[in-house]
Design an enzyme around this catalytic site. Structure first.
Site, PDB file in Angstrom:
ATOM      1  N   PRO A  32       8.722  10.951  -3.197  1.00 37.17           N
ATOM      2  CG  PRO A  32       8.646  12.640  -1.589  1.00 37.17           C
ATOM      3  CD  PRO A  32       8.514  12.393  -3.043  1.00 37.17           C
ATOM      4  CD  GLU A  33       8.010   4.443  -3.377  1.00 39.15           C
ATOM      5  OE1 GLU A  33       7.878   3.410  -2.697  1.00 39.15           O
ATOM      6  OE2 GLU A  33       8.351   4.428  -4.569  1.00 39.15           O
ATOM      7  NE  ARG A  62      -8.767  -5.273  -1.943  1.00 35.42           N
ATOM      8  CZ  ARG A  62      -9.598  -4.252  -1.833  1.00 35.42           C
ATOM      9  NH1 ARG A  62      -9.816  -3.481  -2.875  1.00 35.42           N
ATOM     10  NH2 ARG A  62     -10.219  -4.024  -0.707  1.00 35.42           N
ATOM     11  CE  LYS A  80       2.986   7.231  -1.187  1.00 35.01           C
ATOM     12  NZ  LYS A  80       3.170   7.144  -2.641  1.00 35.01           N
ATOM     13  NE  ARG A 124       3.719   4.943 -10.687  1.00 31.59           N
ATOM     14  CZ  ARG A 124       3.737   5.154  -9.374  1.00 31.59           C
ATOM     15  NH1 ARG A 124       2.621   5.158  -8.681  1.00 31.59           N
ATOM     16  NH2 ARG A 124       4.875   5.375  -8.750  1.00 31.59           N
TER      17      ARG A 124
END
Ligand SMILES: [Zn+2]
Length: 310
Positions: free
Chosen positions: A2-3, A191, A59, A300
């Site tokens: 679940p996000e 980044r 979360k 991912r």
């Protein structure tokens, strides 16, 4: 897993059902992994606490608890008020007799604490009737004054239960629904990592996972592998808006029911029907008909349109 939208949906459903209820006793299972705080600390904190609010942080599901003499008097049987204190952690796996009785003398000052639940991959919080069969992989049961039970079930045991008593719980990162565009740009533009990895970094934003990162990047026209530092500020600004938009739409539809996600009422979400790239490898892009590609970034799956995303 679940996000943010799924956890938000679950937290809202729980809030409707258990806010104001009082936890009368707690049973904790034998498995160590689900307990991030010591079992006796969890039991002592939850016992005879009133659930003041249920909310999402990143979360995590946070249940704000309050104990005061009024609550303790209302729910504590006389026999327990004068009884000797009992060990907080059960050694029995049987559900009968395994509920933690109330500690004897904790009823004086009003104190606040938090019960923090992370659902991990397969964790569920269920409001049940005591007569409902206890599902396999049930790791915690809180008996409620309303006569119901709040149960934590987690087959794969990546979920975590903890309590915060001395200091308020604070999840890492910034709430993606609250971050301002300028702050978002500041957070990401330096980044060197792929933007997809940066979006998943919970120390930057909290709660954005794989599905919503892919969907936001598609809407912003940015390829997941692009280095964050190579993306123009204007594009990052747009991405910050798309992240919010995607999350809000998903919350409105009750989240995405991929794998076995259901909300607190056992209902599925519907945002999976709105996915434009996630899980659509090889299918035509909804904008330009180019087949959607899937690549693996930092372990991912990432889905994108090679035509619409640069
Ligand atoms: Zn396209």
């Amino acid at each position: 897993m679940p996000e943010l939208p799924e956890v938000e949906t679950i937290a809202r459903g729980l809030a409707k059902r258990v806010t104001g209820d009082i936890i009368e006793s707690v049973w904790l299972g034998q498995k160590k992994e689900p307990l991030k705080s010591p079992a006796n600390e969890i039991a002592t904190t939850l016992d005879h606490s009133r659930i003041v609010t249920v909310r999402r942080m990143g979360k995590h599901i946070v249940l704000d608890l309050e104990r005061d003499s009024k609550v303790a008097r209302a729910v504590m049987p006389a026999s327990r008020r004068s009884g000797k204190s009992t060990p907080a952690k059960s050694v029995s796996t049987s559900l009968d007799n395994a509920f933690h009785p109330a500690p004897a003398d904790k009823s004086v000052r009003a104190t606040s604490a938090q019960w923090i639940v992370h659902l991990g991959m397969t964790g569920r919080l269920q409001v049940c009737d005591p007569n409902d069969e206890v599902a396999r992989h049930t790791h915690a049961i809180a008996k409620l004054a309303s006569g119901r039970e709040l149960r934590f079930v987690d087959p794969r045991r990546f979920g975590r239960l903890s309590v915060a008593t001395s200091a308020e719980f604070d999840a890492t990162g910034i709430e993606p629904l609250e971050i301002e565009a300028d702050r978002f740009v500041e957070l990401f533009h330096g980044r060197k990592t792929p933007i997809k990895s940066a979006l998943l970094n919970q120390k930057l934003l909290r709660g954005v996972g794989n599905i919503y990162a892919d969907e936001s990047l598609f809407r912003a026209g940015i390829r997941p592998r692009r280095r964050a530092s190579s993306i123009k500020r204007e594009q990052l600004r747009r991405l910050s808006l798309e992240v919010k938009e995607v999350l809000k739409e998903a919350i409105a539809l009750g989240g995405s029911s991929v794998s076995d996600y259901v909300n607190a009422d056992g209902e599925e979400g519907f945002f999976q029907l709105e996915h434009r790239v996630y899980g659509r490898e090889g299918e035509p892009c909804l904008v330009c008909k180019t087949p959607i590609k899937r690549v693996v970034i930092a372990g991912r799956s990432s889905h994108y349109c090679p035509q619409c995303q640069k």
